[in-house]
Design a protein around this motif. Sequence first.
Motif, mmCIF file in Angstrom:
data_model
loop_
_atom_site.group_PDB
_atom_site.id
_atom_site.type_symbol
_atom_site.label_atom_id
_atom_site.label_comp_id
_atom_site.label_asym_id
_atom_site.label_seq_id
_atom_site.Cartn_x
_atom_site.Cartn_y
_atom_site.Cartn_z
ATOM 1 N N THR A 97 0.145 -89.991 18.974
ATOM 2 C CA THR A 97 0.203 -91.447 18.808
ATOM 3 C C THR A 97 -1.049 -91.958 18.104
ATOM 4 O O THR A 97 -0.980 -92.788 17.195
ATOM 5 N N ILE A 98 -2.217 -91.439 18.508
ATOM 6 C CA ILE A 98 -3.469 -91.858 17.872
ATOM 7 C C ILE A 98 -3.491 -91.412 16.416
ATOM 8 O O ILE A 98 -3.810 -92.188 15.508
ATOM 9 N N GLY A 99 -3.171 -90.138 16.171
ATOM 10 C CA GLY A 99 -3.270 -89.594 14.820
ATOM 11 C C GLY A 99 -2.283 -90.188 13.844
ATOM 12 O O GLY A 99 -2.606 -90.366 12.661
ATOM 13 N N ASN A 100 -1.089 -90.505 14.296
ATOM 14 C CA ASN A 100 -0.053 -91.012 13.389
ATOM 15 C C ASN A 100 -0.068 -92.519 13.221
ATOM 16 O O ASN A 100 0.448 -93.026 12.218
ATOM 17 N N TYR A 101 -0.636 -93.265 14.182
ATOM 18 C CA TYR A 101 -0.534 -94.726 14.133
ATOM 19 C C TYR A 101 -1.885 -95.427 14.180
ATOM 20 O O TYR A 101 -2.229 -96.180 13.272
ATOM 21 N N LEU A 102 -2.668 -95.187 15.236
ATOM 22 C CA LEU A 102 -3.911 -95.938 15.395
ATOM 23 C C LEU A 102 -4.974 -95.496 14.401
ATOM 24 O O LEU A 102 -5.613 -96.333 13.753
ATOM 25 N N LEU A 103 -5.192 -94.199 14.257
ATOM 26 C CA LEU A 103 -6.277 -93.700 13.415
ATOM 27 C C LEU A 103 -6.126 -94.114 11.945
ATOM 28 O O LEU A 103 -7.112 -94.551 11.332
ATOM 29 N N PRO A 104 -4.937 -94.014 11.334
ATOM 30 C CA PRO A 104 -4.829 -94.466 9.927
ATOM 31 C C PRO A 104 -5.216 -95.935 9.736
ATOM 32 O O PRO A 104 -5.844 -96.288 8.742
ATOM 33 N N ARG A 105 -4.862 -96.783 10.709
ATOM 34 C CA ARG A 105 -5.218 -98.205 10.593
ATOM 35 C C ARG A 105 -6.723 -98.404 10.690
ATOM 36 O O ARG A 105 -7.309 -99.189 9.946
ATOM 37 N N LEU A 106 -7.353 -97.678 11.615
ATOM 38 C CA LEU A 106 -8.800 -97.817 11.770
ATOM 39 C C LEU A 106 -9.540 -97.329 10.530
ATOM 40 O O LEU A 106 -10.472 -97.984 10.042
ATOM 41 N N LEU A 107 -9.128 -96.176 10.012
ATOM 42 C CA LEU A 107 -9.805 -95.634 8.838
ATOM 43 C C LEU A 107 -9.527 -96.486 7.596
ATOM 44 O O LEU A 107 -10.389 -96.640 6.730
ATOM 45 N N GLU A 135 -13.202 -75.162 17.531
ATOM 46 C CA GLU A 135 -12.583 -75.337 16.219
ATOM 47 C C GLU A 135 -12.591 -76.802 15.782
ATOM 48 O O GLU A 135 -12.315 -77.091 14.615
ATOM 49 N N LEU A 136 -12.897 -77.717 16.701
ATOM 50 C CA LEU A 136 -12.937 -79.140 16.402
ATOM 51 C C LEU A 136 -14.255 -79.722 16.911
ATOM 52 O O LEU A 136 -14.798 -79.266 17.917
ATOM 53 N N ASP A 137 -14.749 -80.751 16.198
ATOM 54 C CA ASP A 137 -15.985 -81.415 16.611
ATOM 55 C C ASP A 137 -15.737 -82.483 17.670
ATOM 56 O O ASP A 137 -16.590 -82.745 18.514
ATOM 57 N N LEU A 138 -14.570 -83.132 17.584
ATOM 58 C CA LEU A 138 -14.293 -84.285 18.444
ATOM 59 C C LEU A 138 -12.783 -84.413 18.602
ATOM 60 O O LEU A 138 -12.032 -84.145 17.654
ATOM 61 N N GLY A 139 -12.346 -84.797 19.792
ATOM 62 C CA GLY A 139 -10.934 -85.057 20.027
ATOM 63 C C GLY A 139 -10.700 -86.511 20.393
ATOM 64 O O GLY A 139 -11.551 -87.151 21.033
ATOM 65 N N LEU A 140 -9.562 -87.042 19.975
ATOM 66 C CA LEU A 140 -9.100 -88.375 20.369
ATOM 67 C C LEU A 140 -7.760 -88.166 21.066
ATOM 68 O O LEU A 140 -6.781 -87.801 20.417
ATOM 69 N N VAL A 141 -7.720 -88.397 22.370
ATOM 70 C CA VAL A 141 -6.538 -87.987 23.126
ATOM 71 C C VAL A 141 -6.044 -89.109 24.030
ATOM 72 O O VAL A 141 -6.781 -90.008 24.416
ATOM 73 N N GLU A 142 -4.752 -88.985 24.377
ATOM 74 C CA GLU A 142 -4.081 -89.976 25.229
ATOM 75 C C GLU A 142 -4.020 -89.527 26.676
ATOM 76 O O GLU A 142 -3.904 -90.361 27.576
ATOM 77 N N GLY A 143 -4.045 -88.218 26.914
ATOM 78 C CA GLY A 143 -3.878 -87.697 28.265
ATOM 79 C C GLY A 143 -5.183 -87.171 28.841
ATOM 80 O O GLY A 143 -6.219 -87.120 28.176
ATOM 81 N N GLN A 144 -5.109 -86.773 30.098
ATOM 82 C CA GLN A 144 -6.266 -86.225 30.788
ATOM 83 C C GLN A 144 -6.320 -84.708 30.626
ATOM 84 O O GLN A 144 -5.298 -84.058 30.471
ATOM 85 N N THR A 145 -7.504 -84.170 30.646
ATOM 86 C CA THR A 145 -7.695 -82.729 30.730
ATOM 87 C C THR A 145 -8.842 -82.478 31.700
ATOM 88 O O THR A 145 -9.832 -83.207 31.689
ATOM 89 N N ARG A 146 -8.709 -81.469 32.527
ATOM 90 C CA ARG A 146 -9.667 -81.285 33.619
ATOM 91 C C ARG A 146 -10.481 -79.999 33.488
ATOM 92 O O ARG A 146 -11.041 -79.521 34.459
#
Length: 279
Positions: A97-107, A135-146
């Motif tokens: 959701t972030i990658g396909n919708y929110l991130l393009p608008r912000l950038l 493999e990634l510097d930063l993640g933008l995520v919707e769910g939790q990871t523990r």
Amino acid sequence: MLSLRQLEVFLAVIETGSTTRAADAVALSQSAASNALTELESRLGEKLFDRVGKRLVLNASGRALQPRARALLAQARDAESLFRSGGGQLKLGASTTIGNYLLPRLLGAAQEPLPCERIEIANTDDIAERMLRFELDLGLVEGQTRHPDLVLTPWRRDEMVIVAAPFLPGEPLHCLPWIMREPGSGTRSVVEQELSEVLTGVVPLLELGSSEAIHNAVRAGLGISCLSRHVVQQSLHNGELEVRAPELSIRRPLYLLRHRQRPDTAAVARFLAMCPPEN
């Protein structure tokens, strides 16, 4: 002193199971790769692998070293990129959701281009796994990871609403066919947690791998779903969809995901200056 080459060989042996294949992976001769691993074990005073047949299998000492070796090699690559490209290129992971919708608008609204080497779009569990492998510097995520090596901090907020095509019968929500994201998706976990009473006993009609696929299925009248307003706002505006049970809307945080052992790079700092956390 440990060398980056020794750590590189160590990680390659983990991936391939032998020094012969590891040598190919890191462009060394077999004897050089074997020597590097032997020197590493000698320096540490510990065997890092157990031999099972012809295969080298990571033991407890090797498992303890593995995340630290990955972190050191990642930091070395960060240092190289810092000087090659004037501050480094960002390797960013975003859940769908972030990658396909929110991130393009912000950038698109940013005042300057972001020097991204790549943007990986996947579900939250996949982004977390890529972060653990450095493999990634930063993640933008919707769910939790523990996972104890990963750190979540609030970044933005989102609203999720239950939507349906206007012509779909107005039956109780649990009587209607539901269309949901696949297990492992941040959207799926939030919906199941927040709407547990509504979804008791509900078996999804469809499980789809993207919010856009669900969006299209709901517009076609196949069922109902709970989706981010970022996904459905245009369809709500033009009347293709309507909100059902607005009192059950979900307000959820969106998160920054970092590895505990990896400091922010200059490229991460530039991204956060362009797309800062909301207060």
